[in-house]
Structures are given as structure tokens and as C-alpha cells.
Design a protein around this motif. Structure first.
Motif, short mmCIF file in Angstrom:
data_model
loop_
_atom_site.label_atom_id
_atom_site.label_comp_id
_atom_site.label_asym_id
_atom_site.label_seq_id
_atom_site.Cartn_x
_atom_site.Cartn_y
_atom_site.Cartn_z
N GLY A 174 0.79 -1.23 0.00
CA GLY A 174 0.00 0.00 0.00
C GLY A 174 0.82 1.28 0.00
N ARG A 175 2.14 1.16 -0.05
CA ARG A 175 3.01 2.35 0.04
C ARG A 175 3.50 2.79 -1.34
N PHE A 176 4.06 4.00 -1.35
CA PHE A 176 4.68 4.57 -2.55
C PHE A 176 6.16 4.79 -2.24
N VAL A 177 7.03 4.22 -3.06
CA VAL A 177 8.47 4.33 -2.82
C VAL A 177 9.19 4.68 -4.12
N TRP A 178 10.42 5.10 -3.96
CA TRP A 178 11.27 5.38 -5.12
C TRP A 178 12.14 4.17 -5.40
N ALA A 179 12.30 3.83 -6.68
CA ALA A 179 13.16 2.71 -7.05
C ALA A 179 14.61 2.96 -6.67
N GLN A 180 14.99 4.22 -6.50
CA GLN A 180 16.38 4.55 -6.17
C GLN A 180 16.71 4.29 -4.69
N TRP A 181 15.71 4.20 -3.83
CA TRP A 181 15.97 4.02 -2.40
C TRP A 181 16.47 2.61 -2.13
N ASP A 182 17.40 2.50 -1.21
CA ASP A 182 17.99 1.22 -0.87
C ASP A 182 17.01 0.38 -0.07
N VAL A 183 16.69 -0.81 -0.57
CA VAL A 183 15.64 -1.62 0.06
C VAL A 183 16.06 -2.19 1.40
N GLU A 184 17.35 -2.42 1.59
CA GLU A 184 17.81 -2.95 2.87
C GLU A 184 17.69 -1.89 3.97
N GLU A 185 17.98 -0.64 3.60
CA GLU A 185 17.79 0.44 4.57
C GLU A 185 16.31 0.65 4.88
N LEU A 186 15.48 0.59 3.85
CA LEU A 186 14.04 0.75 4.07
C LEU A 186 13.50 -0.33 5.01
N SER A 187 13.92 -1.56 4.79
CA SER A 187 13.41 -2.65 5.61
C SER A 187 13.88 -2.55 7.05
N GLY A 188 14.93 -1.76 7.28
CA GLY A 188 15.43 -1.57 8.64
C GLY A 188 14.72 -0.44 9.38
N ARG A 189 13.75 0.20 8.74
CA ARG A 189 13.04 1.32 9.37
C ARG A 189 11.62 0.91 9.76
N LYS A 190 11.52 -0.22 10.43
CA LYS A 190 10.20 -0.77 10.77
C LYS A 190 9.39 0.17 11.64
N GLN A 191 10.05 0.97 12.47
CA GLN A 191 9.30 1.87 13.35
C GLN A 191 8.56 2.94 12.56
N ASP A 192 9.13 3.37 11.44
CA ASP A 192 8.46 4.37 10.60
C ASP A 192 7.20 3.80 9.97
N PHE A 193 7.22 2.51 9.63
CA PHE A 193 6.09 1.89 8.96
C PHE A 193 4.94 1.59 9.92
N GLU A 194 5.16 1.83 11.21
CA GLU A 194 4.06 1.72 12.16
C GLU A 194 3.04 2.83 11.96
N ASP A 195 3.50 3.95 11.36
CA ASP A 195 2.61 5.05 10.98
C ASP A 195 1.90 4.63 9.70
N GLN A 196 0.59 4.45 9.76
CA GLN A 196 -0.17 3.96 8.61
C GLN A 196 -0.18 4.94 7.44
N GLY A 197 0.25 6.18 7.68
CA GLY A 197 0.29 7.14 6.60
C GLY A 197 1.67 7.31 5.99
N PHE A 198 2.66 6.60 6.53
CA PHE A 198 4.04 6.73 6.07
C PHE A 198 4.16 6.26 4.62
N LEU A 199 4.74 7.13 3.78
CA LEU A 199 4.95 6.85 2.36
C LEU A 199 3.65 6.59 1.61
N LYS A 200 2.63 7.37 1.97
CA LYS A 200 1.36 7.30 1.27
C LYS A 200 0.94 8.70 0.84
N VAL A 201 0.09 8.75 -0.18
CA VAL A 201 -0.44 10.02 -0.65
C VAL A 201 -1.32 10.61 0.44
#
Length: 316
Positions: free
Chosen positions: A261-288
Motif C-alpha cells: 500500500g506504500r509509494f516508494v522510489w526505485a532509487q531508495w535502498d531496500v535494505e535500509e528501508l526494511s530496517g526502518r520498521k518503526q516508521d512503517f508503524e505510521d499507517q500514513g508513512f509513504l502514502k499520498v
């Protein structure tokens, strides 16, 4: 939090091991993928990436049979075990979309992965608005309604796999560019569909269908060459066409389920993104949504309003 364009410290312009189609963790064996706009540019590169990831089948979708046939023949030459086929499917025409899905159903073909890459693009001023309304309707019909019908028929298939489906929406970074001169027609329609998909993801579990929208990067495709200023190639830093292609393959794996359900950039490093689990607790994170404030859970909206009113009035 870092700005959106620097969401991760590592910023990529080309594929890297974590998202590489040849990485065994990203293997797509046994799965069939359909790709709209699959005859050139990002769509063609995406088809090639799924072939490298050993997908069982790749279906190219586009508007003209000859270009589809040529692209499929070219890709089949590099395919070891993947069956490459094609079908005319125009996202501007409902009947064309329905014909494709009726065909796959009649042939007992189950589409595991749908990559929505095709889009209508138009640039220029939106004012005077009255004269631009016909074009606005055309853009929204293709980029929202056509893609929505594709997604609906994809989700409506009879379940034939224990693995989750994947829907990859090739969106655009311009949906959150402010200001974005002469981009109103394109970016607003792409933003609308990206928002629609994030709401669909609220009602569809990632274990059923994993939905990810991506900004593919700045890729110097034939379309960009035609539509952009001639000097753009001299000043811009471009991303390799294989970057969004590889990202789409990785987005089709369980490792990407946290992006549902999120919107991400292909340029962002996926391993770093997956390490930011606390940010994804916000249901609006990386959404329109609304910039400058925290995301809002509609289920608790009125409770929050009542609480704020009570605090303002000095009552409990």
C-alpha cells in the motif's frame, strides 16, 4: 526524518545485489507476470528482468500487434525457461481490457503478477481550465479508470496459487513535487490512482495481494526523448532502465511485504528501508496524503476531535 528524495543514505541509479533478478531470493519461478506497456522502455526492461528471475510466463500488453510480436520474439531469444507471449490490450478502452482478461480465463492462465506500466501522458498548462477539461477527462480515464479496471480483473481471478499475488504500479515522483509546472494533468491523474491503490490495500491483505507503487526514477526512454527539452540529456542525471525493472521483481517477493500500500522510489535502498520498521508503524508513512501533519486514522477521527474540543474548553 530525511527528505523524500534522500529517504535512504544509499541512493541507486542502477540495479544492485539486493534487488537483482539473478539473486536467488528474488526468483520468480512458477509465476506468470503481465506487463502493460511492455514493448519498450521500462515495460520491456521489466519483462527482461522477470525472465532473468526465471518467471514461468511473461505476457506483454500493448496497443499494436506488430510491436508486441517483435518485442516478444526478441525477449524469447534470451529466455531459458520463460514462455513469452503477447496480447493487444489498450488501457484507454474497456472492451480491450475485458477481452484480455476473458482470454486468460478461457486459456486457464493465472496471472500472479501485474505490472501497470502503461499510462497516458500530457504536459502543459492547465489554465484556461475550461479548454483543458476534455484532455483532463482523457488522462483520468486511462490513468485511473483503465488501470483500475485492470487491477479489478486481476484481483477477481479465481485463486490458483498459495503465494500472494503482486500488483506493481509504476507511478511517478511528480505526484509529490510542489510546485510542478505544467504537470497538473499527468501528476494529478497518477496521484489519484496511487491513492486509490493504497485504499485498496487497506481492504486486501498483503498475504492475498501485495500492492506497491513506485517512482521508477528518471529514465531517458524514447518517450522522454520525444517530449523533453533537447538539452535535458546534457544536464540531468539519469537512472538505468534496469533499475525500476529489478525493483519491480524484488517488490514481487515476500521481502517487500512491508511496503504493501506504500509509494516508494526505485532509487531508495531496500535494505535500509526494511530496517526502518518503526516508521512503517505510521499507517500514513509513504502514502499520498496531507503534507506537514501526522497521518490520521479515520476510525479514530471523531474521538480525536472530541478530545481536542474538551481540552480547548477545559473539560474532560
Amino acid at each position: 526524518m530525511a527528505s523524500l528524495t534522500s529517504m535512504t543514505k544509499r541512493y541507486h541509479h542502477a540495479p544492485y545485489p539486493a534487488i537483482s533478478p539473478s539473486n536467488p531470493k528474488n526468483n520468480q519461478a512458477g509465476r506468470t507476470v503481465a506487463i502493460t506497456g511492455g514493448v519498450q522502455g521500462i515495460g520491456y526492461a521489466t519483462a527482461r528482468a522477470y525472465i532473468q528471475a526465471e518467471a514461468a510466463g511473461v505476457i506483454l500488453l500493448g496497443r499494436t500487434s506488430q510491436t508486441l510480436q517483435d518485442a516478444a520474439a526478441s525477449l524469447q531469444k534470451i529466455a531459458k525457461s520463460t514462455k513469452v507471449t503477447w496480447h493487444v490490450c489498450d488501457i484507454n478502452i474497456d472492451a480491450s481490457i475485458e477481452k484480455f482478461w476473458d482470454y486468460v480465463a478461457s486459456e486457464n492462465i493465472y496471472v500472479d503478477i501485474l505490472v501497470l506500466n502503461a499510462a497516458s501522458a500530457a504536459h502543459g498548462p492547465i489554465v484556461p481550465m475550461l479548454s483543458k477539461l476534455p484532455l483532463l477527462r482523457e488522462m483520468f480515464y486511462a490513468n485511473v479508470c483503465g488501470n483500475a479496471l485492470m487491477a479489478a480483473r486481476f484481483l477477481d481471478q479465481k485463486k490458483e496459487s498459495t503465494q500472494a499475488q503482486t500488483l506493481v504500479n509504476i507511478s511517478t515522483g511528480s505526484i509529490h513535487c510542489n510546485p510542478a509546472p505544467h504537470q497538473a494533468l499527468y501528476s494529478s491523474s497518477k496521484a489519484a490512482f496511487t491513492a486509490l491503490l493504497q485504499h485498496v490495500a487497506d481492504e486486501v491483505e498483503s498475504s492475498t495481494c501485495q500492492i506497491v507503487s513506485i517512482h521508477p526514477g528518471v529514465v531517458y526512454t524514447e518517450g522522454m526523448k520525444r517530449e523533453s527539452h533537447p538539452d535535458l540529456a546534457k544536464v540531468a542525471v539519469f537512472d538505468e532502465v534496469d533499475l525500476p525493472a529489478a525493483f519491480s521483481v524484488w517488490a514481487s517477493t515476500p521481502a517487500a511485504s512491508f511496503l504493501h500500500g506504500r509509494f516508494v522510489w526505485a532509487q531508495w535502498d531496500v535494505e535500509e528501508l526494511s530496517g526502518r520498521k518503526q516508521d512503517f508503524e505510521d499507517q500514513g508513512f509513504l502514502k499520498v496524503g496531507l503534507q506537514g501533519t501526522e497521518s490520521l486514522d479515520v476510525a479514530s477521527l471523531f474521538d480525536q476531535i472530541r478530545k481536542k474540543d474538551a481540552e480547548a474548553n477545559g473539560t474532560s
